[in-house]
Design an enzyme around this catalytic site. Sequence first.
Site, PDB file in Angstrom:
ATOM      1  N   THR A 119       0.813  -1.206   0.000  1.00  9.69           N
ATOM      2  CA  THR A 119       0.000   0.000   0.000  1.00  9.69           C
ATOM      3  C   THR A 119       0.851   1.262   0.000  1.00  9.69           C
ATOM      4  O   THR A 119       1.743   1.428   0.836  1.00  9.69           O
ATOM      5  CB  THR A 119      -0.934   0.008   1.220  1.00  9.69           C
ATOM      6  OG1 THR A 119      -1.733  -1.182   1.202  1.00  9.69           O
ATOM      7  CG2 THR A 119      -1.853   1.222   1.193  1.00  9.69           C
ATOM      8  N   LYS A 144      -3.645   4.524  -2.223  1.00  9.30           N
ATOM      9  CA  LYS A 144      -4.657   5.224  -1.438  1.00  9.30           C
ATOM     10  C   LYS A 144      -4.954   6.577  -2.073  1.00  9.30           C
ATOM     11  O   LYS A 144      -4.059   7.424  -2.225  1.00  9.30           O
ATOM     12  CB  LYS A 144      -4.171   5.414   0.010  1.00  9.30           C
ATOM     13  CG  LYS A 144      -4.139   4.131   0.821  1.00  9.30           C
ATOM     14  CD  LYS A 144      -5.530   3.620   1.127  1.00  9.30           C
ATOM     15  CE  LYS A 144      -5.509   2.479   2.125  1.00  9.30           C
ATOM     16  NZ  LYS A 144      -6.868   1.993   2.441  1.00  9.30           N
ATOM     17  N   ASP A 169      -7.669   2.468  -3.972  1.00  6.19           N
ATOM     18  CA  ASP A 169      -8.630   2.488  -2.862  1.00  6.19           C
ATOM     19  C   ASP A 169      -8.976   3.931  -2.546  1.00  6.19           C
ATOM     20  O   ASP A 169      -8.145   4.695  -2.065  1.00  6.19           O
ATOM     21  CB  ASP A 169      -8.037   1.806  -1.631  1.00  6.19           C
ATOM     22  CG  ASP A 169      -9.040   1.677  -0.493  1.00  6.19           C
ATOM     23  OD1 ASP A 169     -10.205   2.095  -0.677  1.00  6.19           O
ATOM     24  OD2 ASP A 169      -8.664   1.162   0.573  1.00  6.19           O
ATOM     25  N   ASP A 218     -15.803  -2.472  -0.118  1.00  8.85           N
ATOM     26  CA  ASP A 218     -15.080  -2.616   1.149  1.00  8.85           C
ATOM     27  C   ASP A 218     -15.983  -2.182   2.296  1.00  8.85           C
ATOM     28  O   ASP A 218     -16.605  -2.999   2.966  1.00  8.85           O
ATOM     29  CB  ASP A 218     -13.779  -1.832   1.128  1.00  8.85           C
ATOM     30  CG  ASP A 218     -12.966  -2.009   2.418  1.00  8.85           C
ATOM     31  OD1 ASP A 218     -13.393  -2.787   3.294  1.00  8.85           O
ATOM     32  OD2 ASP A 218     -11.913  -1.364   2.563  1.00  8.85           O
ATOM     33  N   LYS A 240     -12.474  -8.737   5.065  1.00 14.16           N
ATOM     34  CA  LYS A 240     -11.536  -8.442   6.152  1.00 14.16           C
ATOM     35  C   LYS A 240     -12.086  -9.072   7.420  1.00 14.16           C
ATOM     36  O   LYS A 240     -13.266  -8.897   7.747  1.00 14.16           O
ATOM     37  CB  LYS A 240     -11.390  -6.929   6.366  1.00 14.16           C
ATOM     38  CG  LYS A 240     -10.701  -6.184   5.252  1.00 14.16           C
ATOM     39  CD  LYS A 240     -10.632  -4.689   5.576  1.00 14.16           C
ATOM     40  CE  LYS A 240      -9.988  -3.904   4.450  1.00 14.16           C
ATOM     41  NZ  LYS A 240     -10.087  -2.445   4.675  1.00 14.16           N
ATOM     42  N   CYS A 268      -7.020  -6.202   4.952  1.00 12.82           N
ATOM     43  CA  CYS A 268      -6.705  -6.162   6.377  1.00 12.82           C
ATOM     44  C   CYS A 268      -6.759  -4.730   6.875  1.00 12.82           C
ATOM     45  O   CYS A 268      -6.739  -3.778   6.099  1.00 12.82           O
ATOM     46  CB  CYS A 268      -5.310  -6.733   6.637  1.00 12.82           C
ATOM     47  SG  CYS A 268      -3.962  -5.757   5.889  1.00 12.82           S
ATOM     48  N   ASP A 292      -0.639  -6.686   3.755  1.00 14.19           N
ATOM     49  CA  ASP A 292       0.705  -6.114   3.837  1.00 14.19           C
ATOM     50  C   ASP A 292       0.985  -5.360   5.124  1.00 14.19           C
ATOM     51  O   ASP A 292       2.067  -4.787   5.278  1.00 14.19           O
ATOM     52  CB  ASP A 292       0.939  -5.172   2.655  1.00 14.19           C
ATOM     53  CG  ASP A 292       0.051  -3.924   2.710  1.00 14.19           C
ATOM     54  OD1 ASP A 292      -1.005  -3.979   3.367  1.00 14.19           O
ATOM     55  OD2 ASP A 292       0.404  -2.910   2.078  1.00 14.19           O
TER      56      ASP A 292
END
Length: 321
Positions: A119, A144, A169, A218, A240, A268, A292
């Site tokens: 990420t 991100k 994301d 998500d 998740k 996660c 990660d």
Amino acid sequence: MSIEVTRDTFRLAQVFTISRGSRTEAHVITVKISRGGFTGYGECVPYARYDETLDSVEAQIRSLPQDVTRAALQELLPSGAARNAVDCALWDLEAKTAGKRVWELLGLPAPQPEVTAYTLSLAAPEEMRAQAAKNAFRPLLKVKLGTPEDLPRLEAVRAGAPDSTIIVDANEGWTPEVYADLAPHLQRLGVAMVEQPLPAGADDALLGMDRPVPICADESCHDRASLPKLKGKYDIVNIKLDKTGGLTEALDLLEAAKAEGYGIFVGCMVGSSLAMAPAVIVAQGADYVDLDAPLLLGEDREHAMLYDAAGVHAPEAALWG
């Protein structure tokens, strides 16, 4: 049987920023369940987006009977962080008591390494390009975003890592107009997937919109009860354990989502290796994996997860499962 609850803090290697804010530490809750000379461990990350705090999650766990079973737990606590830590600790305890690995108890083959995304934190375009260049050797980068000015950031990341697969994301940070403007550029820049472009409470706007790049749910997908609300909006679901409330529901959601034709993304929160360990079981064969968090930490637990060119490996029994 006894249930112990502690709070742990792990320093991040660098500031981690998403559209909702920044952090320099990961604050987690660790659950330790002991019975008959064996001890199982689990970890969760309370998440303010879901109205969770360290205090509220700890109170939920302490409300449980000391002899709670995994089956009873599913009814006693809702999906979320508290149930996750206890569910995973109970799986670990069951495995250690039986002298087997969790995947053996489930009748599954031993987990193989899975390539995980790395990420890139939200930052100014030039900083994101530098992050991308530093990690251009990685096959999969998660970027991100989540602001109205994201195109220069995405262009910068692609320039810094021309050969990596990129997933984006937005963390609910875009409006329908911003997403519609960006959509053709996502395709042009070779983005493989965009995660949660719109707020969960406003994602009906996705109905009927063009999806040139697959869209992943998500914040809109927590457990099996979320699935009916995703139809026509999403192509992929992000599983998740801190959302599903543990490995038990995560495996059920995995099966149900596949049956409904969704792609699978296993993600996660920012936690330690203990939080990643059970998720590796769910991640087997997933379309995308983002486990990660330990790579983002400046410190981790003993018997930390192994990450190498093949990806994230199954945990050692000394860590979990």
